[in-house]
Design an enzyme around this catalytic site. Structure first.
Site, short mmCIF file in Angstrom:
data_model
loop_
_atom_site.label_atom_id
_atom_site.label_comp_id
_atom_site.label_asym_id
_atom_site.label_seq_id
_atom_site.Cartn_x
_atom_site.Cartn_y
_atom_site.Cartn_z
CB SER A 263 -0.93 0.01 1.23
OG SER A 263 -0.17 -0.03 2.42
CG HIS B 287 -2.55 -0.55 -3.11
ND1 HIS B 287 -2.92 0.72 -2.72
CD2 HIS B 287 -2.87 -1.37 -2.07
CE1 HIS B 287 -3.43 0.67 -1.50
NE2 HIS B 287 -3.41 -0.59 -1.09
CD GLU C 261 -3.37 3.57 -5.30
OE1 GLU C 261 -3.67 4.77 -5.20
OE2 GLU C 261 -2.70 2.96 -4.43
CG ASN D 209 -3.34 4.03 1.43
OD1 ASN D 209 -4.56 4.07 1.62
ND2 ASN D 209 -2.67 2.89 1.45
#
Length: 281
Positions: free
Chosen positions: A117, A138, A150, A188
């Site tokens: 992540s 991800h 991602e 994130n």
């Protein structure tokens, strides 16, 4: 069709394996901890049994998908895979060890990707003899439901590897975005600091329910940031925020002390029964 392998049978690993099987891929889920494999198998079977009971899946469909998933404690069973997805805990030393082992076990030409992540793809790739065949993909929890993936290239990732992974992601039903190889990638880097700021508001005297209600009604978010924090896990949230802080060395990414105190107390969110809210286990 490519054959897939997933290393790690936790919530993410099991979910990624399920996603591959549902899309028609043969997949082996590898984990050296046998109880994790047993739980992953039981979780998928229980989920599908509920779908059959509701009439959203037939018994035949359930069996077809389950037959496409194998479970193994042996890294040698990665040998037939064309694409290997690492989904182990978010610690670089663990991931590098897994990448070394996968590199040794995988056939020549196999692509190895990390479900990290926010950690460095290039650093993981450097642990292998095939850095051009390594990149990041991800997934988001729960992997069979969330549509986004991602894509992150390392310094040495080849164009061929990128296209292979992009096509694979599309084949399992994911929409993709290209991300820079910087801590947090896109989602994130934006989302986790918001959750961290919500925790600061609680530390400063706000009630969690007021913070969440404000964001749901004021920003039209489907879930409040503290509800989301409990959902993903306070420990996961803290680790991700710490990764952002260590990566950028910017005070705006300083983890909220309340998160550290909650983790020390074992209050990890839904999975522990206590986080910003209490849950009946």
């Amino acid at each position: 069709m490519l054959k897939a392998a997933v290393i790690g049978a936790g919530l993410m690993g099991g979910g990624i394996a399920q996603t591959c099987a549902q899309a028609g891929f043969e997949v082996v889920n590898v984990d050296t901890y046998e109880p994790a494999l047993s739980k992953a198998r039981a979780d998928i079977e229980n989920l599908f049994n509920k779908k059959v009971a509701k009439g959203t899946m037939t018994e035949g469909q359930k069996q077809e998908i389950l037959e496409r998933i194998r479970y193994s404690t042996e890294m040698k069973d990665l040998r037939e895979a064309d694409i290997i997805i690492e989904a182990v805990p978010e610690r670089m030393e663990i991931k590098k060890e897994i990448f070394r082992a996968a590199d040794e076990a995988a056939k020549e030409g196999a692509v190895i990707v990390s479900n990290t992540s926010g950690l460095s793809i290039s650093e993981m790739a450097a642990a292998t003899k095939r850095p051009d065949k390594v990149m990041g993909i991800h997934f988001f929890y729960p992997a069979p439901v969330m549509k986004l993936a991602e894509l992150i290239r390392g310094i040495a990732t080849s164009e061929e590897t990128y296209q292979t992974v992009r096509e694979f992601a599309a084949a399992i039903g994911k929409e993709v975005v290209d991300c820079p190889e910087l801590p947090g990638f896109i989602v994130n880097r934006i989302l986790v600091p918001m959750m961290n700021e919500a925790a600061f508001l609680v530390m400063e005297g706000c009630r969690p329910e007021d913070v969440d209600t404000a964001m749901k009604l004021g920003a039209n978010h489907p879930m409040g940031p503290l509800e989301l924090c409990d959902f993903v896990g306070i420990d996961v949230m803290l680790a991700t925020m710490t990764g952002l802080y260590n990566g950028f060395r910017d005070s705006k990414y300083r983890p909220c002390p309340i998160l550290e105190n909650m983790v020390k107390a074992g209050h990890l969110g839904r999975k522990s029964g206590q986080g910003f809210y209490s849950y009946n286990k």
